[in-house]
Design a protein around this motif. Sequence first.
Motif, PDB file in Angstrom:
ATOM      1  N   ALA A  92       5.864  17.486  -1.252  1.00 54.64           N
ATOM      2  CA  ALA A  92       5.188  16.317  -1.835  1.00 54.64           C
ATOM      3  C   ALA A  92       5.026  15.253  -0.764  1.00 54.64           C
ATOM      4  O   ALA A  92       5.611  15.351   0.316  1.00 54.64           O
ATOM      5  CB  ALA A  92       6.005  15.767  -3.001  1.00 54.64           C
ATOM      6  N   ALA A  93       4.204  14.263  -1.076  1.00 53.98           N
ATOM      7  CA  ALA A  93       4.012  13.080  -0.235  1.00 53.98           C
ATOM      8  C   ALA A  93       3.806  13.446   1.240  1.00 53.98           C
ATOM      9  O   ALA A  93       2.945  14.258   1.542  1.00 53.98           O
ATOM     10  CB  ALA A  93       5.173  12.121  -0.430  1.00 53.98           C
ATOM     11  N   ILE A  94       4.601  12.884   2.147  1.00 53.07           N
ATOM     12  CA  ILE A  94       4.351  13.074   3.579  1.00 53.07           C
ATOM     13  C   ILE A  94       4.393  14.558   3.946  1.00 53.07           C
ATOM     14  O   ILE A  94       3.608  15.025   4.778  1.00 53.07           O
ATOM     15  CB  ILE A  94       5.348  12.250   4.443  1.00 53.07           C
ATOM     16  CG1 ILE A  94       5.092  12.442   5.949  1.00 53.07           C
ATOM     17  CG2 ILE A  94       6.796  12.607   4.141  1.00 53.07           C
ATOM     18  CD1 ILE A  94       3.810  11.872   6.447  1.00 53.07           C
ATOM     19  N   ASP A  95       5.268  15.329   3.300  1.00 56.39           N
ATOM     20  CA  ASP A  95       5.340  16.757   3.612  1.00 56.39           C
ATOM     21  C   ASP A  95       4.051  17.465   3.179  1.00 56.39           C
ATOM     22  O   ASP A  95       3.510  18.293   3.913  1.00 56.39           O
ATOM     23  CB  ASP A  95       6.552  17.396   2.914  1.00 56.39           C
ATOM     24  CG  ASP A  95       7.862  16.798   3.413  1.00 56.39           C
ATOM     25  OD1 ASP A  95       7.928  16.437   4.603  1.00 56.39           O
ATOM     26  OD2 ASP A  95       8.812  16.694   2.617  1.00 56.39           O
ATOM     27  N   LEU A  96       3.591  17.109   1.988  1.00 53.78           N
ATOM     28  CA  LEU A  96       2.354  17.710   1.493  1.00 53.78           C
ATOM     29  C   LEU A  96       1.186  17.320   2.397  1.00 53.78           C
ATOM     30  O   LEU A  96       0.361  18.158   2.776  1.00 53.78           O
ATOM     31  CB  LEU A  96       2.091  17.233   0.057  1.00 53.78           C
ATOM     32  CG  LEU A  96       0.797  17.741  -0.580  1.00 53.78           C
ATOM     33  CD1 LEU A  96       0.818  19.252  -0.711  1.00 53.78           C
ATOM     34  CD2 LEU A  96       0.593  17.116  -1.950  1.00 53.78           C
ATOM     35  N   ARG A  97       1.126  16.045   2.753  1.00 53.45           N
ATOM     36  CA  ARG A  97       0.017  15.598   3.604  1.00 53.45           C
ATOM     37  C   ARG A  97       0.082  16.267   4.972  1.00 53.45           C
ATOM     38  O   ARG A  97      -0.944  16.578   5.563  1.00 53.45           O
ATOM     39  CB  ARG A  97       0.025  14.070   3.735  1.00 53.45           C
ATOM     40  CG  ARG A  97      -0.104  13.335   2.399  1.00 53.45           C
ATOM     41  CD  ARG A  97      -0.610  11.914   2.561  1.00 53.45           C
ATOM     42  NE  ARG A  97       0.179  11.106   3.445  1.00 53.45           N
ATOM     43  CZ  ARG A  97       1.284  10.437   3.099  1.00 53.45           C
ATOM     44  NH1 ARG A  97       1.728  10.505   1.854  1.00 53.45           N
ATOM     45  NH2 ARG A  97       1.919   9.696   3.975  1.00 53.45           N
TER      46      ARG A  97
ATOM     47  N   GLU B  96       9.017   7.655  -1.604  1.00 52.38           N
ATOM     48  CA  GLU B  96       8.682   8.690  -0.611  1.00 52.38           C
ATOM     49  C   GLU B  96       9.931   9.509  -0.270  1.00 52.38           C
ATOM     50  O   GLU B  96       9.917  10.742  -0.274  1.00 52.38           O
ATOM     51  CB  GLU B  96       8.135   7.999   0.642  1.00 52.38           C
ATOM     52  CG  GLU B  96       7.920   8.902   1.838  1.00 52.38           C
ATOM     53  CD  GLU B  96       6.516   9.464   1.905  1.00 52.38           C
ATOM     54  OE1 GLU B  96       5.564   8.733   1.588  1.00 52.38           O
ATOM     55  OE2 GLU B  96       6.380  10.634   2.262  1.00 52.38           O
TER      56      GLU B  96
ATOM     57  N   MET C 143       4.825   2.340   6.796  1.00 56.66           N
ATOM     58  CA  MET C 143       5.997   3.005   6.240  1.00 56.66           C
ATOM     59  C   MET C 143       6.665   3.856   7.315  1.00 56.66           C
ATOM     60  O   MET C 143       5.990   4.493   8.112  1.00 56.66           O
ATOM     61  CB  MET C 143       5.551   3.900   5.076  1.00 56.66           C
ATOM     62  CG  MET C 143       6.719   4.360   4.238  1.00 56.66           C
ATOM     63  SD  MET C 143       6.222   5.505   2.934  1.00 56.66           S
ATOM     64  CE  MET C 143       5.051   4.550   1.998  1.00 56.66           C
TER      65      MET C 143
ATOM     66  N   SER D  19      -1.588   7.553   6.333  1.00 56.00           N
ATOM     67  CA  SER D  19      -1.836   6.534   5.313  1.00 56.00           C
ATOM     68  C   SER D  19      -2.225   7.108   3.957  1.00 56.00           C
ATOM     69  O   SER D  19      -2.292   6.378   2.978  1.00 56.00           O
ATOM     70  CB  SER D  19      -2.967   5.617   5.782  1.00 56.00           C
ATOM     71  OG  SER D  19      -4.197   6.317   5.694  1.00 56.00           O
ATOM     72  N   GLY D  20      -2.508   8.405   3.900  1.00 56.23           N
ATOM     73  CA  GLY D  20      -2.940   8.997   2.633  1.00 56.23           C
ATOM     74  C   GLY D  20      -4.389   8.710   2.302  1.00 56.23           C
ATOM     75  O   GLY D  20      -4.866   9.069   1.239  1.00 56.23           O
TER      76      GLY D  20
ATOM     77  N   PHE E 246       2.665  11.523  -6.038  1.00 57.55           N
ATOM     78  CA  PHE E 246       3.108  12.748  -5.368  1.00 57.55           C
ATOM     79  C   PHE E 246       2.352  13.045  -4.078  1.00 57.55           C
ATOM     80  O   PHE E 246       2.800  13.869  -3.281  1.00 57.55           O
ATOM     81  CB  PHE E 246       3.069  13.946  -6.326  1.00 57.55           C
ATOM     82  CG  PHE E 246       4.249  13.934  -7.246  1.00 57.55           C
ATOM     83  CD1 PHE E 246       5.431  14.555  -6.877  1.00 57.55           C
ATOM     84  CD2 PHE E 246       4.206  13.253  -8.453  1.00 57.55           C
ATOM     85  CE1 PHE E 246       6.542  14.502  -7.705  1.00 57.55           C
ATOM     86  CE2 PHE E 246       5.312  13.197  -9.283  1.00 57.55           C
ATOM     87  CZ  PHE E 246       6.478  13.821  -8.902  1.00 57.55           C
ATOM     88  N   THR E 247       1.210  12.422  -3.860  1.00 54.13           N
ATOM     89  CA  THR E 247       0.535  12.659  -2.572  1.00 54.13           C
ATOM     90  C   THR E 247       0.735  11.481  -1.637  1.00 54.13           C
ATOM     91  O   THR E 247       0.818  11.652  -0.435  1.00 54.13           O
ATOM     92  CB  THR E 247      -0.975  12.892  -2.743  1.00 54.13           C
ATOM     93  OG1 THR E 247      -1.530  11.791  -3.447  1.00 54.13           O
ATOM     94  CG2 THR E 247      -1.256  14.162  -3.501  1.00 54.13           C
TER      95      THR E 247
ATOM     96  N   PHE F 222       8.702   7.077   8.331  1.00 54.33           N
ATOM     97  CA  PHE F 222       8.997   8.390   7.769  1.00 54.33           C
ATOM     98  C   PHE F 222      10.268   8.939   8.401  1.00 54.33           C
ATOM     99  O   PHE F 222      10.322   9.145   9.607  1.00 54.33           O
ATOM    100  CB  PHE F 222       7.854   9.365   8.032  1.00 54.33           C
ATOM    101  CG  PHE F 222       6.542   8.891   7.484  1.00 54.33           C
ATOM    102  CD1 PHE F 222       6.368   8.744   6.123  1.00 54.33           C
ATOM    103  CD2 PHE F 222       5.499   8.585   8.334  1.00 54.33           C
ATOM    104  CE1 PHE F 222       5.155   8.308   5.614  1.00 54.33           C
ATOM    105  CE2 PHE F 222       4.287   8.150   7.834  1.00 54.33           C
ATOM    106  CZ  PHE F 222       4.111   8.010   6.475  1.00 54.33           C
TER     107      PHE F 222
ATOM    108  N   ARG G 115      -4.336  -1.849   4.136  1.00 51.14           N
ATOM    109  CA  ARG G 115      -3.026  -1.368   3.652  1.00 51.14           C
ATOM    110  C   ARG G 115      -1.950  -2.448   3.732  1.00 51.14           C
ATOM    111  O   ARG G 115      -1.871  -3.191   4.664  1.00 51.14           O
ATOM    112  CB  ARG G 115      -2.555  -0.181   4.473  1.00 51.14           C
ATOM    113  CG  ARG G 115      -3.441   1.004   4.350  1.00 51.14           C
ATOM    114  CD  ARG G 115      -2.983   2.072   5.298  1.00 51.14           C
ATOM    115  NE  ARG G 115      -1.697   2.602   4.881  1.00 51.14           N
ATOM    116  CZ  ARG G 115      -0.742   2.951   5.729  1.00 51.14           C
ATOM    117  NH1 ARG G 115      -0.888   2.754   7.000  1.00 51.14           N
ATOM    118  NH2 ARG G 115       0.382   3.463   5.282  1.00 51.14           N
TER     119      ARG G 115
END
Lengths: 266, 237
Positions: free
Chosen positions: B81-86, A258, B1, B218-219, A249-250, B3, B237
């Motif tokens: 979540a994911a890219i939005d959360l980051r 994604e 990746m 990249s998280g 989820f992150t 987006f 990565r």
Amino acid sequence: MNTTQNTQPAGLQAPRAKMQAQDVRVFYGEHQAIKGIDLELMENEVIAFIGPSGCGKSTFLRSFNRMNDTIEGCRLEGRILLDGEDIHAADMDVVMLRARVGMVFQKPNPFPKSIYDNVAYGPRIHGLARGRGDLDDRVEDSLRRAGLWDEVKDRLHAPGTGLSGGQQQRLCIARAIAVSPEVILMDEPCSALDPIATAKVEELIAELSQQYTIAIVTHSMQQAARVSDRTAYFHLGELIEVNATDKVFTHPQNALTEAYITGRFG
Amino acid sequence: MVFNLGKHSSSQFNQEMEAIRSDLLRMGGLVEQQVSDALESFLQADSALAQQVQQVEQEVDELEKHIDEECARVLALRQPAAIDLRTIIAVSKCVADLERMGDKAAKIAKLGIQLNEEGSLTTGQVEVRHIGERVKTMLHDALDAFARFDAHKAVAVAVADNDVDAEYHSAMRSLVTFMMEDPRSITRVLKLMSVFRALERIGDHSGNLCEQVVYLVSGQDVRHLSPADMQALLEQR
């Protein structure tokens, strides 16, 4: 397609695989719904299966206790092991298998019987209780674990169908755990419930995971995020990614995952 | 990746995320201008420009609060979540760094006004311009890396920050020598040192922005890593 698969970090005790799917392929007639999936359900973990409608997550879940056997024209290739034993082996008793690998469905489906009899049904047919007192204990214990005892202890002989939706679902969970399963499969257990009932069931899932292995199919990604240790993402019959839930989820590894979890699918 | 940021199934969510990103870049643009003007006002002894720098600070502060509110709103209502959360996490950290940079720019402008009133300086001008230009470039590149999701450019800014730190220490040493030779200059040289310190801090904050860009793309959490280690993590990565 390559699957991004990471196992959980090893703790003090290395996690043990409770069930293993090995190159599982499921067909409905000509149509291939599951395209060769390898996945392990680890002991005492909650694993969530997510993915868009028709991705095969429910079909895959139902493979773990051979629920698909009841569907005409459905056939499975590959192997599924429970504690290392092939669940499709000739000497595997399907009724026993489903007692060890229980299931909770999307819509609460209590039997048209009393609350007590709903829970007592499984232990009775499996001959798990020695006498009335033992059965009473088992019913009480199951209802307590399902967090329902205090709400129903004064009306155990009222019909199970008279309970609210959330209570009915917890009754179904009590019914599933009354036969002392080792694995519980849940197919969208909260989709028919309001937020409070959902919260209760989710809390229950967290408690149950201390004793059981739980696999849950859900359309609510927030629910997957809240209740599961690992999350598996399915797409068009393939397992795209499985990893620790907080990672998925992150920072998902796969662009399809994604896109799905951020709502950019389709 | 890759987006597909514009492809959200909720177009309103899309717009909200877009607005947050563009607000951050707008704030970044303002701060960039502030730093540039502060430097110019200091070097040209332009008190009017220096006052302008101080006035822009209010606008930057307002933007900081506005962006933070927007981030909190998206967290509460959209559960990104994911890219939005980051993005939300990175943006809410970046606004804090940008706001601090704005403070530092205002401080440089204020010290410039004071030093002007006390008569012209005989040292440090060249170094202030040199370090100032480098820091401006760092900030510009950091914002650019954010806009383009370019983690490699972000790491390059972190490398530049090491050079700025080295030049800052060298400038400090020469100012200490200057004070020892002419103790009457101490008060004014201390102010000049504060200008260097402010520039060096702006460089550090630009580096922080870049760490957030790497996280966004990249998280990976690369805070407190050397530029070489950051690079190595990215290569993995």
